[in-house]
Design an enzyme around this catalytic site. Sequence first.
Site, PDB file in Angstrom:
ATOM      1  N   CYS A  85       0.838  -1.195   0.000  1.00 34.06           N
ATOM      2  CA  CYS A  85       0.000   0.000   0.000  1.00 34.06           C
ATOM      3  C   CYS A  85       0.885   1.261   0.000  1.00 34.06           C
ATOM      4  O   CYS A  85       1.615   1.483  -0.954  1.00 34.06           O
ATOM      5  CB  CYS A  85      -0.988  -0.016   1.160  1.00 34.06           C
ATOM      6  SG  CYS A  85      -2.326   1.195   0.971  1.00 34.06           S
ATOM      7  N   HIS A 189      -3.778  -4.816  -0.328  1.00 33.38           N
ATOM      8  CA  HIS A 189      -3.365  -5.323   0.983  1.00 33.38           C
ATOM      9  C   HIS A 189      -3.387  -6.851   0.981  1.00 33.38           C
ATOM     10  O   HIS A 189      -4.462  -7.447   1.116  1.00 33.38           O
ATOM     11  CB  HIS A 189      -4.317  -4.810   2.071  1.00 33.38           C
ATOM     12  CG  HIS A 189      -4.155  -3.375   2.400  1.00 33.38           C
ATOM     13  ND1 HIS A 189      -3.277  -2.926   3.361  1.00 33.38           N
ATOM     14  CD2 HIS A 189      -4.739  -2.266   1.878  1.00 33.38           C
ATOM     15  CE1 HIS A 189      -3.334  -1.614   3.442  1.00 33.38           C
ATOM     16  NE2 HIS A 189      -4.213  -1.182   2.548  1.00 33.38           N
ATOM     17  N   GLU A 191      -2.567  -8.795   3.334  1.00 35.37           N
ATOM     18  CA  GLU A 191      -3.023  -9.268   4.649  1.00 35.37           C
ATOM     19  C   GLU A 191      -4.538  -9.229   4.781  1.00 35.37           C
ATOM     20  O   GLU A 191      -5.094  -9.821   5.710  1.00 35.37           O
ATOM     21  CB  GLU A 191      -2.356  -8.459   5.760  1.00 35.37           C
ATOM     22  CG  GLU A 191      -2.896  -7.064   5.995  1.00 35.37           C
ATOM     23  CD  GLU A 191      -2.395  -6.007   5.021  1.00 35.37           C
ATOM     24  OE1 GLU A 191      -2.680  -4.819   5.259  1.00 35.37           O
ATOM     25  OE2 GLU A 191      -1.728  -6.361   4.022  1.00 35.37           O
TER      26      GLU A 191
END
Length: 209
Positions: A85, A189, A191
Amino acid sequence: MAEVLALIDYGAGNLHSVESALLAAGAPRVDVTADPDVVRAADRIVLPGVGSYRACAEGLNAIPHLVESMTERVHVGGAPFLGICVGMQLLATQGLEHGVTRGLDWIAGEVRPIERTDPAIKVPHMGWNDVALTPRAPAGDLIEEGDAYFLHSYHFVPDDGKTIAAMTDHGGGLVAAVARDNIVGVQFHPEKSQKFGLALLTRFLDWKP
């Protein structure tokens, strides 16, 4: 001896979620750190980032010798590097959020606001969207096509199109990933991208650019 992955802590990252995702992806050891000596000894480096470009750049530069240690380990030592990001955006030469702010300049380019050409297009670009590889994409063995979770109002425009690894579509093309040599950055992202993101992180842990 197990590889050591340095997850850079400069006050601007979703550290707990990224650390948990890296461990779930198979990282034997994740050091959440801002210690230049730890970074210089790391086998791999991950730079997260949440918030404004300016705040992230200032936070990173405020830690003595951290940028120098990252640069030495990545450019001289050849350690694989992943920016996430705003951590990906910081690879650029400069960003235009809240004025002009210098970046790492590891991949020449500029981070600009997403232009709303259609009133139906929402900014920030938030939610799930496609990740499509570019022809002859750099780091094509690392990044695959699929759906990932995005959250950003600014986007990376590289000077050299050959550094664009993947694109996404949000009222027009936006860069989803950049790469050069042992450096890769993703706008989405991992995650938060469930199986798609976990698979990317697993490949990064095995990546030998």
